[in-house]
Design a protein around this motif. Structure first.
Motif, short mmCIF file in Angstrom:
data_model
loop_
_atom_site.label_atom_id
_atom_site.label_comp_id
_atom_site.label_asym_id
_atom_site.label_seq_id
_atom_site.Cartn_x
_atom_site.Cartn_y
_atom_site.Cartn_z
N GLY A 66 0.95 -1.39 0.12
CA GLY A 66 0.05 -0.17 0.07
C GLY A 66 0.93 1.23 -0.09
O GLY A 66 0.56 2.30 -0.67
N ASP A 135 -3.81 -4.06 -5.93
CA ASP A 135 -2.90 -4.16 -4.83
C ASP A 135 -3.38 -5.27 -3.85
O ASP A 135 -4.72 -5.14 -3.56
CB ASP A 135 -2.79 -2.64 -4.28
CG ASP A 135 -2.22 -2.60 -2.48
OD1 ASP A 135 -1.77 -3.58 -2.10
OD2 ASP A 135 -2.50 -1.72 -2.09
N ARG A 175 1.08 -0.90 12.84
CA ARG A 175 0.73 -0.19 11.71
C ARG A 175 -0.58 0.86 12.01
O ARG A 175 -0.60 1.83 11.57
CB ARG A 175 -0.17 -1.09 10.64
CG ARG A 175 -0.83 -0.48 9.43
CD ARG A 175 -0.83 -1.23 8.35
NE ARG A 175 -1.52 -2.23 8.41
CZ ARG A 175 -1.79 -3.41 7.42
NH1 ARG A 175 -1.27 -2.87 6.28
NH2 ARG A 175 -2.25 -4.63 7.35
N ARG A 179 -7.18 -1.84 12.62
CA ARG A 179 -7.71 -2.93 11.57
C ARG A 179 -7.82 -4.31 12.42
O ARG A 179 -7.01 -4.48 13.16
CB ARG A 179 -6.71 -3.38 10.49
CG ARG A 179 -7.01 -2.60 9.18
CD ARG A 179 -5.86 -2.57 8.30
NE ARG A 179 -5.81 -4.06 7.69
CZ ARG A 179 -5.05 -4.35 6.67
NH1 ARG A 179 -4.70 -3.65 5.86
NH2 ARG A 179 -4.69 -5.85 6.45
MG LIG Z 1 -2.19 -2.98 1.92
#
Ligand SMILES: [Mg+2]
Ligand SMILES: Nc1ncnc2c1ncn2[C@@H]1O[C@H](COP(=O)(O)OP(=O)(O)O)[C@@H](O)[C@H]1O
Ligand SMILES: O=c1ccn([C@@H]2O[C@H](COP(=O)(O)OP(=O)(O)O)[C@@H](O)[C@H]2O)c(=O)[nH]1
Length: 238
Positions: A66, A135, A175, A179
């Motif tokens: 990404g 992606d 990150r 998520r």
């Molecule tokens: Mg990604």
């Protein structure tokens, strides 16, 4: 606007992936794939503006797909289609498949190809651009075959971000995007799925001479300096 020219073929139904022991690949299997020397002929660059130019961007979870896609978009004007983002969008808008997708993502499993390919197809058809970075897809052979059948096209080339597992785990754990799958249990499952199901995809494109392997360790800018020449070939032929 790009439009699919071939008729819709039946989707391939999804089968349960068998997770093979990672050790069976000795952990070093990815080293077997070398970086291709990309030439316009190899990339299949055509002067026909209507033919979509498709790049698949693949690699393990946290390998930096990404991040590098954002830089490619900024520098080379591609439209970024992240399969994972499309699936997360379906969860947020409570679509028909939302809860099934959420369960799959939580478990680190692969969503049935028919769902993912349909979402990608919709994005491609509604775009005014004809240069696409796809992606995080295809993740499996079944994904790959479904894409080719439904979209009626193959990628011009495939960027493969190669990154050691320890580095991917470190990146995913920091990150911080909230998520549901960035926790150590799901990360382990995602890595198992990646090792078990992604290899045939990489092998397929490597044998076709379409694989461009990137060493995904280093700073974001250092990695982009490996990526840049690949797209510069396309620019130079315009
Ligand atoms: Mg990604
Ligand atoms: N070269 C890099 N070095 C260190 N961290 C990176 C690098 N590239 C990306 N990251 C970070 O690692 C995490 C995963 O990157 P991301 O681009 O989301 O990977 P992917 O899409 O392959 O899962 C993000 O937090 C990102 O900021
Ligand atoms: O073609 C795809 C892409 C993603 N996913 C699911 O979505 C998750 C997150 O994908 P994403 O590409 O966003 O993760 P990344 O590799 O970028 O961390 C995966 O683990 C899968 O569960 C999927 O099933 N099919």
């Amino acid at each position: 606007m790009w439009r699919r020219v071939t008729s819709l073929s039946p989707f391939i139904s999804s089968s349960k992936p068998s997770i093979r022991n990672q050790a069976s690949y000795g952990g070093k299997i990815w080293e077997l794939f070398t970086t291709e020397i990309l030439t316009p002929a190899k990339a299949g660059i055509s002067s026909d503006e209507k033919t979509p130019f498709i790049t698949f961007v693949v690699g393990g979870p946290g390998s930096g797909k990404g991040t590098q896609c954002a830089k490619i978009v900024e520098t080379f004007g591609f439209t970024h289609i992240s399969a994972g983002e499309l699936l997360r969008r379906e969860i947020s808008c409570n679509s028909e498949h939302g809860s099934m997708i959420l369960d799959s993502i939580r478990e680190g499993k692969i969503v049935p190809s028919e769902v993912t390919v349909k979402l990608i197809e919709k994005e491609m058809e509604s775009s005014k651009n004809n240069k696409f970075l796809i992606d995080g897809f295809p993740r499996t052979e079944e994904n790959r075959i479904a894409f080719e059948r439904v979209i009626g096209a193959e990628p011009n080339f495939v960027l493969f971000f190669h990154c050691p597992e320890e580095e991917m785990v470190k990146r995913l754990l920091s990150r911080n995007e909230g998520r549901v799958d960035d926790n150590i249990d799901t990360i382990k499952k995602r890595l198992e799925v990646f090792t078990a199901l992604h290899l045939p995809v990489i092998k397929y494109y490597s044998e076709k001479g379409k694989l461009y392997k990137i060493n995904a360790v280093g700073t974001v800018d250092e990695i982009f300096e490996q990526v840049r020449p690949v797209f510069a070939v396309c620019e130079a032929t315009k």
